[in-house]
Scaffold this active site. Structure first.
Site, PDB file in Angstrom:
ATOM      1  N   SER A 191     -29.100   9.093  -3.596  1.00  0.00           N
ATOM      2  CA  SER A 191     -28.141   9.646  -2.647  1.00  0.00           C
ATOM      3  C   SER A 191     -26.704   9.296  -3.031  1.00  0.00           C
ATOM      4  CB  SER A 191     -28.492   9.178  -1.239  1.00  0.00           C
ATOM      5  OG  SER A 191     -28.031  10.089  -0.280  1.00  0.00           O
ATOM      6  N   ASP A 196     -33.139  14.057   0.596  1.00  0.00           N
ATOM      7  CA  ASP A 196     -32.560  12.756   0.274  1.00  0.00           C
ATOM      8  C   ASP A 196     -33.576  11.743  -0.251  1.00  0.00           C
ATOM      9  OD1 ASP A 196     -31.178  10.179   0.587  1.00  0.00           O
ATOM     10  OD2 ASP A 196     -29.717  11.362   1.707  1.00  0.00           O
TER      11      ASP A 196
END
Length: 328
Positions: free
Chosen positions: A102, A214
């Site tokens: 991320s 994510d």
């Protein structure tokens, strides 16, 4: 309604440095280190590739330990990664490879492409909303990550993952089965887009007819990936919010607190496998997308890494000695 408008504006302001703040979908399981990247005019078509870098050979030829830098998820706190990299560079500690989730994948991509910490800092401080914002209201999200993908590729000169100056491994989550996937070949911007696609906020990244979101859902601080790749020394930068510093007097604070607690629990198991854990003193902001203190957050990364320098150098020296003994 005003709260929701402010939330959307704040989120789009930090599309570039977003990190997973979501509930783990399933138990984290190691999976083969593969890539699944989509077509892009600047890169080869998506392919499934194993890791082709022989880190063991590097260790044997250069008689030194293989060092991995692991950059975790954490939203706006990702600016702290820049400070950590700055201090490591200043003291000649350069990783053999980088693993990022991320926000960590975003900073990791810039660093792996050959940019200096100062160049990365300038990119972060000068980023404008229109550089990365793209609102597209759909049932599965209201932010399209296409601009993130293009922004990253523009900043790194369209370098694909396999041509990075420092090998880069980007962690994302395959949405349907909740599996951890590690990208290491093809379109770098697309990999980063997938790794930072917060579910319900960002539209999932579609890669070879599969949806990716994510990487922090399954690996907020991906230490285990670094170990699987063959790292002798793992330096992990953990920028997750500490739950005790989170304001819980409002709806947004309660949401943050729930996510902070879950990610803390998920990351603890992996952090035990790191040699060095750098944890900048990052108190919870008004919300995870607060970008008003970018350079102060970077400095928190500087101070935390400076405090760990002696430990890092000692670990590397000990590993070097072990290699010397083993070679005789």
């Amino acid at each position: 309604m005003l709260l929701m408008k402010n939330w959307i504006l704040s989120a789009t302001c930090l599309t570039l440095l977003t990190a997973c703040q979501s509930i783990p979908h399933s138990v984290t399981q190691p999976v083969p280190l593969i890539t699944n990247l989509v077509n892009d005019v600047t890169t080869e078509q998506a392919q499934v590739r194993p890791n082709l870098i022989d880190f063991e050979k590097i260790k044997q030829q250069q008689h030194r330990p293989v060092v991995a830098l692991v950059l975790g998820s954490g939203g706006a706190r990702g600016y702290a990664h820049i400070g950590a990299i700055q201090v490591l560079e200043e003291h000649g500690i350069r990783p053999d490879f980088i693993v990022g989730t991320s926000a960590g994948s975003i900073v990791g991509a810039l660093y792996a492409s050959g940019k200096t910490p100062e160049q990365i800092r300038e990119i972060a401080l000068n980023m404008k909303v229109q550089d990365v914002r793209e609102i597209t209201l759909r049932k599965n999200g209201f932010l399209d990550g296409a601009k993130v993908e293009h922004f990253i590729n523009d900043q790194i000169g369209n370098l694909p993952l396999e041509k990075m100056k420092i090998p880069l491994f980007v962690v994302a989550t395959e949405l349907k089965q909740g599996k951890k996937v590690v990208f290491n070949y093809g379109n770098t911007g697309q990999a980063v887009r997938a790794s930072s696609a917060i579910p319900s906020m960002f539209i999932p990244a579609m890669i070879q007819n599969k949806e990716y979101v994510d990487g922090g859902l399954v690996s907020p601080v991906p230490v285990d990936v670094a170990r699987q790749l063959g790292a002798d020394v793992v330096i992990a930068v953990d920028i997750l919010a500490q739950p005790q510093y989170t304001e819980t007097a409002n709806m947004w604070g309660l949401f943050n607190q729930n996510i902070n607690i879950m990610q803390q629990q998920l990351s603890h198991a992996e952090l035990r496998h790191a040699d060095i854990v750098i944890q900048p003193d990052l108190r919870e902001k008004a919300h995870i997308f607060d970008v008003t203190e970018r350079d102060q957050t970077r400095l928190a990364g500087v101070y935390a890494t400076q405090a760990k320098l002696a430990d890092i150098q000692q670990v590397i020296q000990e590993k070097e000695q072990q290699l010397l003994v083993a070679s005789h």
